[in-house]
Design a protein around this motif. Sequence first.
Motif, PDB file in Angstrom:
ATOM      1  N   TYR A  88       0.824  -1.214   0.000  1.00  0.00           N
ATOM      2  CA  TYR A  88       0.000   0.000   0.000  1.00  0.00           C
ATOM      3  C   TYR A  88       0.858   1.264   0.000  1.00  0.00           C
ATOM      4  CZ  TYR A  88      -4.322  -2.592   0.664  1.00  0.00           C
ATOM      5  OH  TYR A  88      -5.401  -3.416   0.481  1.00  0.00           O
ATOM      6  N   GLU A 124       0.063   2.873  -4.950  1.00  0.00           N
ATOM      7  CA  GLU A 124      -1.097   1.988  -4.988  1.00  0.00           C
ATOM      8  C   GLU A 124      -2.405   2.761  -5.124  1.00  0.00           C
ATOM      9  OE1 GLU A 124      -3.846  -1.137  -4.692  1.00  0.00           O
ATOM     10  OE2 GLU A 124      -1.773  -1.061  -5.373  1.00  0.00           O
ATOM     11  N   THR A 178       1.631  -3.900   6.286  1.00  0.00           N
ATOM     12  CA  THR A 178       1.723  -2.554   5.728  1.00  0.00           C
ATOM     13  C   THR A 178       2.054  -1.541   6.818  1.00  0.00           C
ATOM     14  OG1 THR A 178       0.557  -0.887   4.395  1.00  0.00           O
ATOM     15  CG2 THR A 178      -0.742  -2.095   6.028  1.00  0.00           C
TER      16      THR A 178
END
Length: 366
Positions: free
Chosen positions: A148, A152, A176
């Motif tokens: 992410y 993204e 993440t």
Amino acid sequence: MRAALDEVHIPVEALKGRGSATRLAHRFERDARQAFDDGWGTLAEDLAQAPQQLPTEVIWEDARSIIGSNDSPDIFFERSLNPYRGCEHGCIYCYARPTHSYLNLSPGLDFETKIVAKRNIAAVLRAELSKKAYEPKLIAVGTATDCYQPLERELRLTRAVIELMHETHHPFSLVTKSSGVERDLDLIAPMAARGLASVCVTLTTLDAELARRLEPRAAAPHRRLRTLKTLSEHGVPTVVSLAPQIPFLTEDMEQVLEAAREAGARSAFYHVLRLPWEVNPLFKQWLELHYPQRAARVMARVRELHGGKDYDSDFATRLKGRGAWAQLIAQRFEKAAQRLGFNRERIRLDTSQFRPPGPEGQGQLF
């Protein structure tokens, strides 16, 4: 120092939002270039004209395969996938930096600014899941570079992967440092309710200034805590990663665990700092730049953790370290985790619900 590790420095003031201060030559390069002052003042002029910000470049890749296998005994997952090579977050300690060397790119600034995006990831993954011999097992997403990271938002490659996981009822976990994972709660939360998804959020420290220097483009610590809370409120099993632990820098382990527990995390783990290949000189440069007064003390403890070396790749000790300092970190973690109620139940995801995907573009009837 070997010629392969020579570097070309860029003025610190030009590196806004970047973790590395150099385009460190990778270990496979035959030639290395180094800035040199010839006495005519041209070097100073060149440095003064350097850009104040370095843009991010996307390099498209058509991947041949997507699911990677892991046989390292100290890693909990057997399969993983990563939509991106390189990471805009710019974490100076990232153990994935040396992988850019295989692309003939620098593990330093190139790792942060030249991001390889696997644009056909969903199609290739669909083909791999469709094989008759495919046996479903947990797939860990974003284990090398953050799935992410800022790109993204536009490219949505991770979203495409999760859509396919949702379609096939395939279990996955992801790790993440980004609040971007909240965007995909419409897919993740229903899967979590069926025992098919979990999320790990890395929270190295609550010290915002330290985090900004360590992880310049990742979400701030308070934002990651809010992400943990949001995920937990939606019923997603959440894990907090306190990795890496860096002696004399990340000293707030107990406070991080308390804040993560309050935000809803129920599992936690940590790793100590690892400095493989080019990460070693990059991290030392970063220390001298940001914390010169304690650089020698930090590295002395890092060597103590790794048997007198800057890094030891031994599977038995590379993640937790060895010696008195490693024991102290382990005791602090275990006591805090036990007091706060972490890790009382292991998160188990269900592989029995998997169903092979249909042809790309074919809708679901039920």
